[in-house]
Design a protein around this motif. Structure first.
Motif, PDB file in Angstrom:
ATOM      1  N   UNK A  80       0.774  -1.374  -0.113  1.00 41.46           N
ATOM      2  CA  UNK A  80       0.029   0.001   0.102  1.00 41.46           C
ATOM      3  C   UNK A  80       0.875   1.395  -0.075  1.00 41.46           C
ATOM      4  N   UNK A  81       1.827   1.407   0.872  1.00 46.26           N
ATOM      5  CA  UNK A  81       2.537   2.458   1.038  1.00 46.26           C
ATOM      6  C   UNK A  81       3.347   2.735  -0.117  1.00 46.26           C
ATOM      7  N   UNK A  82       3.907   1.711  -0.706  1.00 46.05           N
ATOM      8  CA  UNK A  82       4.841   1.713  -1.883  1.00 46.05           C
ATOM      9  C   UNK A  82       4.162   2.185  -3.055  1.00 46.05           C
ATOM     10  N   UNK A  83       2.906   1.922  -3.200  1.00 44.34           N
ATOM     11  CA  UNK A  83       1.941   2.240  -4.311  1.00 44.34           C
ATOM     12  C   UNK A  83       1.790   3.762  -4.150  1.00 44.34           C
ATOM     13  N   UNK A  84       1.633   4.333  -2.990  1.00 48.49           N
ATOM     14  CA  UNK A  84       1.098   5.837  -2.779  1.00 48.49           C
ATOM     15  C   UNK A  84       2.376   6.477  -2.945  1.00 48.49           C
ATOM     16  N   UNK A  85       3.525   6.032  -3.065  1.00 48.09           N
ATOM     17  CA  UNK A  85       4.936   6.699  -3.505  1.00 48.09           C
ATOM     18  C   UNK A  85       4.917   6.532  -5.187  1.00 48.09           C
ATOM     19  N   UNK A 177       7.295  12.019   2.432  1.00 53.40           N
ATOM     20  CA  UNK A 177       7.616  12.288   0.967  1.00 53.40           C
ATOM     21  C   UNK A 177       7.065  12.892   0.163  1.00 53.40           C
ATOM     22  N   UNK A 178       5.627  12.846   0.477  1.00 50.02           N
ATOM     23  CA  UNK A 178       4.742  13.638  -0.553  1.00 50.02           C
ATOM     24  C   UNK A 178       5.010  15.162  -0.339  1.00 50.02           C
ATOM     25  N   UNK A 179       5.463  15.562   0.945  1.00 48.95           N
ATOM     26  CA  UNK A 179       5.571  16.935   1.288  1.00 48.95           C
ATOM     27  C   UNK A 179       6.989  17.546   1.035  1.00 48.95           C
ATOM     28  N   UNK A 180       7.942  16.579   1.139  1.00 46.16           N
ATOM     29  CA  UNK A 180       9.154  16.877   0.988  1.00 46.16           C
ATOM     30  C   UNK A 180       9.892  16.704  -0.470  1.00 46.16           C
ATOM     31  N   UNK A 181       9.015  16.587  -1.269  1.00 43.68           N
ATOM     32  CA  UNK A 181       9.494  16.401  -2.729  1.00 43.68           C
ATOM     33  C   UNK A 181      10.489  15.215  -2.836  1.00 43.68           C
ATOM     34  N   UNK A 182       9.939  14.192  -2.137  1.00 47.41           N
ATOM     35  CA  UNK A 182      10.541  12.644  -2.409  1.00 47.41           C
ATOM     36  C   UNK A 182      12.066  12.663  -1.989  1.00 47.41           C
ATOM     37  N   UNK A 183      12.358  13.414  -0.933  1.00 48.61           N
ATOM     38  CA  UNK A 183      13.738  13.764  -0.721  1.00 48.61           C
ATOM     39  C   UNK A 183      14.306  12.310  -0.439  1.00 48.61           C
ATOM     40  N   UNK A 184      13.916  11.708   0.414  1.00 50.11           N
ATOM     41  CA  UNK A 184      14.598  10.353   0.728  1.00 50.11           C
ATOM     42  C   UNK A 184      14.609   8.942  -0.498  1.00 50.11           C
ATOM     43  N   UNK A 185      13.444   9.450  -1.215  1.00 49.18           N
ATOM     44  CA  UNK A 185      13.481   8.451  -2.304  1.00 49.18           C
ATOM     45  C   UNK A 185      14.581   8.661  -3.312  1.00 49.18           C
ATOM     46  N   UNK A 186      14.789   9.825  -3.825  1.00 44.39           N
ATOM     47  CA  UNK A 186      15.721  10.281  -4.709  1.00 44.39           C
ATOM     48  C   UNK A 186      17.026   9.950  -3.956  1.00 44.39           C
ATOM     49  N   UNK A 187      17.319  10.161  -2.870  1.00 42.28           N
ATOM     50  CA  UNK A 187      18.450   9.914  -1.977  1.00 42.28           C
ATOM     51  C   UNK A 187      18.863   8.550  -2.093  1.00 42.28           C
ATOM     52  N   UNK A 188      17.912   7.746  -1.887  1.00 47.67           N
ATOM     53  CA  UNK A 188      18.144   6.154  -1.988  1.00 47.67           C
ATOM     54  C   UNK A 188      18.375   5.842  -3.279  1.00 47.67           C
ATOM     55  N   UNK A 189      17.664   6.519  -4.233  1.00 52.04           N
ATOM     56  CA  UNK A 189      17.891   5.984  -5.692  1.00 52.04           C
ATOM     57  C   UNK A 189      19.183   6.379  -6.255  1.00 52.04           C
ATOM     58  N   UNK A 190      19.875   7.756  -5.801  1.00 47.46           N
ATOM     59  CA  UNK A 190      21.364   7.861  -6.340  1.00 47.46           C
ATOM     60  C   UNK A 190      22.246   6.678  -5.665  1.00 47.46           C
ATOM     61  N   UNK A 191      22.046   6.537  -4.352  1.00 45.15           N
ATOM     62  CA  UNK A 191      22.835   5.122  -3.901  1.00 45.15           C
ATOM     63  C   UNK A 191      22.680   3.851  -4.810  1.00 45.15           C
ATOM     64  N   UNK A 192      21.540   3.644  -5.008  1.00 43.65           N
ATOM     65  CA  UNK A 192      21.221   2.431  -5.742  1.00 43.65           C
ATOM     66  C   UNK A 192      21.950   2.409  -7.126  1.00 43.65           C
ATOM     67  N   UNK A 193      21.904   3.729  -7.927  1.00 40.60           N
ATOM     68  CA  UNK A 193      22.293   3.773  -9.155  1.00 40.60           C
ATOM     69  C   UNK A 193      23.841   3.824  -9.087  1.00 40.60           C
ATOM     70  N   UNK A 194      24.422   4.524  -7.909  1.00 43.09           N
ATOM     71  CA  UNK A 194      26.089   4.419  -7.835  1.00 43.09           C
ATOM     72  C   UNK A 194      26.628   3.020  -7.722  1.00 43.09           C
ATOM     73  N   UNK A 195      25.774   1.975  -7.355  1.00 44.24           N
ATOM     74  CA  UNK A 195      26.327   0.748  -7.092  1.00 44.24           C
ATOM     75  C   UNK A 195      26.536  -0.260  -8.183  1.00 44.24           C
TER      76      UNK A 195
END
Length: 282
Positions: A80-85, A177-195
């Motif tokens: 549920x939460x993942x789909x909301x993001x 995440x909705x109110x902070x511009x998906x800050x954590x989401x994009x930070x984690x995405x950067x980490x995933x992409x850099x590996x």
């Protein structure tokens, strides 16, 4: 080339395939009433709603459809939460007028949500049992556990879905995440992409890294803020201690019935961003 909806489905599958994922279901661990296969079925079932988001349907109705499809398996609430993001992110990525999936573009999608999007968000709770704490006293008519019965109250107050998320942002990590511009989401995405590890291994690494950064709000709702902070500190220690300590940490969370679900939600959304924005190959 995968569509945004297909990347979202793949992100959900990769997230649950990561292992070890302390306290949560992964490809090597089932919980008593929730199994790996339920998450696979939930990801596949959500596809209709994700496709709706990708072709530009309203965020609320696309989310409600994705949850309805997700719930068509015997495990209940899996994502549920993942789909909301994911829904606003897929909606953003599918917009032909947007050149790149960025926090700013995703924030603009969220800002454009309406009161009817908020009503559809409440309807999604009719399909699945989601853990939610008691709302503040002045928000009792908007208790999400009322599901579609809260529709009139939502319309009376004129709350858009973004505004509704803002009301919960201090106590709910997905709403934040909705109110902070998906800050954590994009930070984690950067980490995933850099590996350069296999993607399930990146998902597991991202999960533990994020759990060590901030208390998981799902844990806080279920077990209290002090337990959520303790889990964060123990995640930090496990990361420093190596695989054996991570395994022991995972076992202890399962034995205690502690599952950091918000962390998993953000990792799923981050995997989508990495797949969609960075073109990660699988």
């Amino acid at each position: 080339m995968r569509t945004p909806a297909q990347n979202a489905e793949l992100a959900l599958l990769l997230e649950v395939a990561g292992t070890p994922k302390p306290g949560n279901v992964d490809r090597k661990r089932d919980l008593p009433d929730l199994r790996f296969e339920h998450f696979l079925a939930g990801a596949v079932g959500a596809q209709d709603g994700l496709r709706a988001a990708g072709r530009g349907d309203p965020v609320g109705s696309a989310f409600e459809r994705s949850v309805e499809g997700m719930a068509e398996q015997r495990g209940g609430n899996t994502q549920f939460g993942a789909l909301l993001l994911l829904t606003p992110l897929v909606r953003t990525a599918g917009d032909d007028e947007i050149e790149e999936l960025t926090p700013e573009a995703a924030a603009a999608t969220v800002a454009a949500t309406t009161v009817e999007d908020a009503v559809d968000f409440y309807r999604a709770f009719d399909h699945v049992d989601v853990r939610a704490g008691d709302p503040p006293e002045d928000m009792e008519p908007l208790d999400v556990r009322r599901g579609s019965d809260a529709a009139d109250a939502v319309r009376d107050r004129g709350l858009t879905l973004q505004e509704l998320m803002a009301e919960s942002s201090e106590r709910d990590g997905v709403a934040r995440e909705w109110t902070d511009g998906f800050e954590e989401t994009f930070a984690v995405a950067d980490r995933i992409a850099d590996s350069d590890e296999p993607l399930p291994a990146r998902a597991a690494d991202a999960f533990l890294w994020l759990l060590a950064r901030r208390p998981d709000t799902h844990v806080a709702k279920k077990h209290g803020a002090s337990t959520a902070r303790s889990v964060m500190v123990r995640a930090q220690e496990a990361r420093e201690g190596g695989p054996d300590l991570v395994a022991a940490f995972s076992e202890s969370l399962v034995e205690s019935g502690i599952n950091p679900g918000t962390t998993a939600d953000v990792v799923a959304a981050a995997l989508f961003v990495a797949l969609e924005r960075d073109g990660l190959e699988v």
